[in-house]
Structure formats: structure tokens, C-alpha cells
Design a protein around this motif. Structure first.
Motif, PDB file in Angstrom:
ATOM      1  N   ARG A  80     164.393   7.560  32.231  1.00  0.00           N
ATOM      2  CA  ARG A  80     164.471   8.342  30.995  1.00  0.00           C
ATOM      3  C   ARG A  80     165.199   7.574  29.892  1.00  0.00           C
ATOM      4  NH1 ARG A  80     164.557  14.787  32.495  1.00  0.00           N
ATOM      5  NH2 ARG A  80     163.032  14.640  34.160  1.00  0.00           N
ATOM      6  N   GLU A  81     165.125   6.260  29.989  1.00  0.00           N
ATOM      7  CA  GLU A  81     165.667   5.384  28.947  1.00  0.00           C
ATOM      8  C   GLU A  81     164.489   4.717  28.250  1.00  0.00           C
ATOM      9  OE1 GLU A  81     168.701   5.316  28.141  1.00  0.00           O
ATOM     10  OE2 GLU A  81     169.685   6.235  29.882  1.00  0.00           O
ATOM     11  N   ALA A  82     164.424   4.811  26.919  1.00  0.00           N
ATOM     12  CA  ALA A  82     163.275   4.322  26.168  1.00  0.00           C
ATOM     13  C   ALA A  82     163.039   2.830  26.357  1.00  0.00           C
ATOM     14  CB  ALA A  82     163.456   4.635  24.680  1.00  0.00           C
ATOM     15  N   ALA A  83     164.102   2.066  26.432  1.00  0.00           N
ATOM     16  CA  ALA A  83     163.945   0.619  26.529  1.00  0.00           C
ATOM     17  C   ALA A  83     163.394   0.180  27.881  1.00  0.00           C
ATOM     18  CB  ALA A  83     165.286  -0.066  26.272  1.00  0.00           C
ATOM     19  N   GLN A 112     166.427  21.346  25.322  1.00  0.00           N
ATOM     20  CA  GLN A 112     165.269  20.488  25.515  1.00  0.00           C
ATOM     21  C   GLN A 112     165.249  19.973  26.948  1.00  0.00           C
ATOM     22  OE1 GLN A 112     165.765  17.516  22.346  1.00  0.00           O
ATOM     23  NE2 GLN A 112     163.979  18.417  21.345  1.00  0.00           N
ATOM     24  N   ASP A 113     164.049  19.664  27.430  1.00  0.00           N
ATOM     25  CA  ASP A 113     163.922  19.021  28.727  1.00  0.00           C
ATOM     26  C   ASP A 113     164.104  17.529  28.502  1.00  0.00           C
ATOM     27  OD1 ASP A 113     163.400  18.633  31.461  1.00  0.00           O
ATOM     28  OD2 ASP A 113     161.278  18.295  31.067  1.00  0.00           O
ATOM     29  N   ALA A 114     165.313  17.072  28.646  1.00  0.00           N
ATOM     30  CA  ALA A 114     165.623  15.678  28.351  1.00  0.00           C
ATOM     31  C   ALA A 114     166.738  15.198  29.261  1.00  0.00           C
ATOM     32  CB  ALA A 114     166.051  15.530  26.892  1.00  0.00           C
ATOM     33  N   ARG A 115     166.838  13.903  29.419  1.00  0.00           N
ATOM     34  CA  ARG A 115     167.875  13.323  30.267  1.00  0.00           C
ATOM     35  C   ARG A 115     169.245  13.805  29.810  1.00  0.00           C
ATOM     36  NH1 ARG A 115     168.653   9.144  33.871  1.00  0.00           N
ATOM     37  NH2 ARG A 115     170.633   8.042  33.746  1.00  0.00           N
ATOM     38  N   GLY A 116     170.014  14.335  30.750  1.00  0.00           N
ATOM     39  CA  GLY A 116     171.351  14.809  30.436  1.00  0.00           C
ATOM     40  C   GLY A 116     171.406  16.252  29.991  1.00  0.00           C
ATOM     41  N   THR A 154     160.947  24.776  41.861  1.00  0.00           N
ATOM     42  CA  THR A 154     161.659  24.961  40.607  1.00  0.00           C
ATOM     43  C   THR A 154     161.058  24.074  39.523  1.00  0.00           C
ATOM     44  OG1 THR A 154     163.309  23.211  40.960  1.00  0.00           O
ATOM     45  CG2 THR A 154     163.765  25.384  41.924  1.00  0.00           C
ATOM     46  N   THR A 155     161.438  24.316  38.286  1.00  0.00           N
ATOM     47  CA  THR A 155     160.991  23.511  37.154  1.00  0.00           C
ATOM     48  C   THR A 155     162.173  23.221  36.257  1.00  0.00           C
ATOM     49  OG1 THR A 155     159.779  23.604  35.032  1.00  0.00           O
ATOM     50  CG2 THR A 155     160.109  25.696  36.172  1.00  0.00           C
ATOM     51  N   SER A 156     162.485  21.956  36.071  1.00  0.00           N
ATOM     52  CA  SER A 156     163.609  21.598  35.200  1.00  0.00           C
ATOM     53  C   SER A 156     163.305  21.956  33.747  1.00  0.00           C
ATOM     54  CB  SER A 156     163.941  20.109  35.330  1.00  0.00           C
ATOM     55  OG  SER A 156     162.842  19.303  34.963  1.00  0.00           O
ATOM     56  N   ALA A 157     162.056  21.763  33.330  1.00  0.00           N
ATOM     57  CA  ALA A 157     161.688  22.101  31.954  1.00  0.00           C
ATOM     58  C   ALA A 157     161.789  23.613  31.727  1.00  0.00           C
ATOM     59  CB  ALA A 157     160.283  21.617  31.644  1.00  0.00           C
ATOM     60  N   GLY A 158     161.266  24.397  32.683  1.00  0.00           N
ATOM     61  CA  GLY A 158     161.347  25.846  32.547  1.00  0.00           C
ATOM     62  C   GLY A 158     162.784  26.325  32.472  1.00  0.00           C
ATOM     63  N   VAL A 203     161.526  27.120  49.274  1.00  0.00           N
ATOM     64  CA  VAL A 203     161.648  26.654  47.890  1.00  0.00           C
ATOM     65  C   VAL A 203     161.939  25.160  47.892  1.00  0.00           C
ATOM     66  CG1 VAL A 203     162.919  26.856  45.713  1.00  0.00           C
ATOM     67  CG2 VAL A 203     162.510  28.900  47.127  1.00  0.00           C
ATOM     68  N   THR A 204     161.204  24.429  47.062  1.00  0.00           N
ATOM     69  CA  THR A 204     161.469  23.015  46.832  1.00  0.00           C
ATOM     70  C   THR A 204     161.906  22.853  45.385  1.00  0.00           C
ATOM     71  OG1 THR A 204     160.545  20.775  46.983  1.00  0.00           O
ATOM     72  CG2 THR A 204     159.064  22.506  46.222  1.00  0.00           C
ATOM     73  N   ALA A 205     162.663  21.794  45.114  1.00  0.00           N
ATOM     74  CA  ALA A 205     163.268  21.673  43.784  1.00  0.00           C
ATOM     75  C   ALA A 205     162.848  20.410  43.058  1.00  0.00           C
ATOM     76  CB  ALA A 205     164.793  21.698  43.900  1.00  0.00           C
ATOM     77  N   ASP A 206     162.755  20.545  41.748  1.00  0.00           N
ATOM     78  CA  ASP A 206     162.629  19.408  40.848  1.00  0.00           C
ATOM     79  C   ASP A 206     164.037  18.834  40.681  1.00  0.00           C
ATOM     80  OD1 ASP A 206     162.441  17.671  38.735  1.00  0.00           O
ATOM     81  OD2 ASP A 206     161.442  19.069  37.374  1.00  0.00           O
ATOM     82  N   LEU A 207     164.296  17.715  41.327  1.00  0.00           N
ATOM     83  CA  LEU A 207     165.614  17.087  41.298  1.00  0.00           C
ATOM     84  C   LEU A 207     165.666  15.910  40.314  1.00  0.00           C
ATOM     85  CD1 LEU A 207     166.371  17.207  45.122  1.00  0.00           C
ATOM     86  CD2 LEU A 207     167.185  18.776  43.343  1.00  0.00           C
ATOM     87  N   GLU A 208     164.743  15.929  39.364  1.00  0.00           N
ATOM     88  CA  GLU A 208     164.671  14.917  38.313  1.00  0.00           C
ATOM     89  C   GLU A 208     164.758  13.512  38.923  1.00  0.00           C
ATOM     90  OE1 GLU A 208     166.970  15.850  34.880  1.00  0.00           O
ATOM     91  OE2 GLU A 208     166.298  17.919  34.841  1.00  0.00           O
ATOM     92  N   ASN A 209     165.607  12.654  38.407  1.00  0.00           N
ATOM     93  CA  ASN A 209     165.678  11.296  38.960  1.00  0.00           C
ATOM     94  C   ASN A 209     166.816  11.152  39.978  1.00  0.00           C
ATOM     95  OD1 ASN A 209     167.930  11.245  37.336  1.00  0.00           O
ATOM     96  ND2 ASN A 209     167.516   9.231  36.479  1.00  0.00           N
TER      97      ASN A 209
END
Length: 277
Positions: free
Chosen positions: A119-122, A56-60, A44-48, A82-88
Motif C-alpha cells: 500500500r505504498e505508491a512507490a 477511507q479504506d486506506a493503509r493505516g 469480513t470486509t475491511s472496506a465495509g 467466519v474468515t477475516a480480511d487481515l489486509e497485509n
């Protein structure tokens, strides 16, 4: 095949001399087409998925429930593993990551990837020790499943902007010791870096292609030691590129030449046979 058979097959596909080609559908229809084109497994693709939902493909942007529901729809559309993009892992704690792996396996997935990006800028990367604890917790959950769920650990050092190859290797080696089955560092700068990563670990290494920049062939990546090649959001973006080009032709030229090269209605409709429920 049931999930146990699919998982066993998926694991075996990582052992061949030629890398496993792992394209990334974003919905049931794209999964059905890729399956009928002869690929052996899908990811899978979280962005897709995000783009298909107008997000947007962004945290949350995507919840765990939504990502797993999308994965399940892809599983139901194909007989392939099937394998998955499970983000973080949809949570900072090792416990949250463990729960995500458990739920992913319940949906019928044969594998899943966990990023070390906050996915936190700091503070874009989890602290090294905490990142390792998260993978170790996921690996313990995999042991309890009763089938060889392929746990992928992703080092996001390059995608987070630091570009430190030593940090990538240190993290991947630690994730391997923690129990990861596949190791993955998106954004490696060149073939030499890919080769060094592959030599530095003993588990299969995944490389993503289809990003801007260097474009290596399957044979070049195989020679470097790569065992798995995924495509991330690139196929989804290719589909969107065709859609945008067609729309711009209609808007700007007032012509409809795009339809001459489009797959016919009858052909694509026939590829979807079996999806009616």
C-alpha cells in the motif's frame, strides 16, 4: 459449535463441486441477517468496516485491534464460520504477519487472508521472495494452532495496477508451496484468466464478484474451476446505495417513496432476535 468445529466445517465447504458463496458483512447486524438468509460461512470486509466508521479504506485507516474486534463481533452474532480480511497482516515483516494470524485464531476466526500489497505508491507490492517468506511464516503459525485455520494468500498484482497475469500465477504458485490453503488474486480481467489461474494451482481459488466490469454467474465460475466466491465491499456499497438514494429523494423531491420498498421495522427487528445482551 466451537472454533475447532467451525474451522473443520469451513475447510470442508471448500471441497464441494459448487463454489462456496462467501458474503461479507461489515458488522454484527449485517452478519446476523446473512446468517438467517441461509449462507454457510461469512467473511469480513475491511472496506465495509472503514465506510461504516466514516473512514477511507486506506493503509493505516484501520488498526489490527479494530479489525479483530469487528471480526469478533461478527463471530458472536452468528454460528457460522467466519474468515477475516487481515489486509497485509498489519506489518511488513514475517513476524508481524505470524502474530496477526495467531491473534486472529485467538478471536475465533476460521480463516484469514494476507495481501502482498505494501500500500505504498512507490513500491506497491512486496518483493517476491519477501512476500513468499511472509506467507511461509503465516503457514508455520497455522500449523501450531491445532485446528485447520484456512490461510488465504492474496496476489494483488492487478489491484496495484501492473496487470501481469504471469506474475499473479508465479506468486500464487509460490504461496501454495509456502503453505497457503486458499489462493486469491483480486481483479483478474476475464474468465479466461480466472480459468488459467485455477488450472495453474492445486489449492482452492477464491474470486471476488460485485466489482465493476465483468459479471459472471456462479455456474460460469464453477466451470472455470473456482471453489470460493467472495463479495468484498459490494454488499456494503449496495446498502449505502439504498441509503443515498433515499436521502436524495427526500432532499431533492420532497417525497418519501423509498419507505414503500424498505424492509419493515417488524421484520428486520425480528431478524435481530437473540442479539440482546
Amino acid at each position: 459449535m466451537d472454533v475447532f468445529e467451525k474451522a473443520a466445517l469451513f475447510k470442508k465447504l471448500h471441497t464441494y463441486d459448487q463454489p462456496l458463496l462467501l458474503p461479507n458483512p461489515w458488522d454484527a447486524g449485517s452478519a446476523r441477517i446473512l446468517s438467517r438468509l441461509g449462507f454457510e460461512a461469512l467473511a469480513t470486509t475491511s472496506a465495509g468496516l472503514a465506510f461504516s466508521l466514516g473512514r477511507q479504506d486506506a493503509r493505516g485507516s484501520l488498526s489490527r485491534d479494530l479489525v479483530l474486534a469487528n471480526a469478533e463481533s461478527i463471530i458472536q452474532a452468528t454460528d457460522l464460520p467466519v474468515t477475516a480480511d487481515l489486509e497485509n497482516g498489519f506489518g511488513d515483516s514475517p513476524e508481524a504477519v505470524s502474530e496477526t494470524i495467531r491473534l486472529a485464531a485467538e478471536r475465533g476466526l476460521a480463516g484469514g487472508s494476507i495481501e502482498d500489497s505494501t500500500r505504498e505508491a512507490a513500491s506497491p507490492l512486496y518483493d517476491f521472495n519477501h512476500a513468499v517468506e511472509r506467507i511461509a511464516a503465516a503457514a508455520e503459525t497455522v500449523k501450531e494452532l491445532g485446528f485447520p485455520f484456512m490461510l488465504v494468500a492474496r496476489a494483488e498484482t492487478y489491484t496495484c495496477g501492473s496487470g501481469n497475469l504471469d506474475d499473479v500465477i508465479r506468486r500464487l504458485q509460490a504461496y501454495e508451496k509456502a503453505g497457503a490453503d486458499v489462493l486469491y488474486a483480486p481483479g483478474l480481467p476475464d474468465l479466461d484468466a480466472i480459468r488459467l489461474v485455477c488450472k495453474s494451482v492445486s489449492r482452492p481459488v477464491n474470486v471476488v464478484m460485485g466489482l465493476s466490469g465483468a459479471n459472471y454467474s456462479v455456474s460460469e465460475l464453477a466451470e472455470a474451476g473456482v471453489k470460493r466466491i467472495s463479495l468484498g465491499s459490494s454488499m456494503a456499497r449496495a446498502a449505502w446505495s439504498g441509503f443515498i438514494a433515499a436521502a436524495l429523494e427526500v432532499r431533492d423531491e420532497g417525497t418519501f417513496g423509498f419507505a414503500e420498498n424498505a424492509v419493515s421495522f417488524a421484520e428486520i427487528n425480528s431478524w435481530m432476535k437473540g442479539g440482546e445482551k
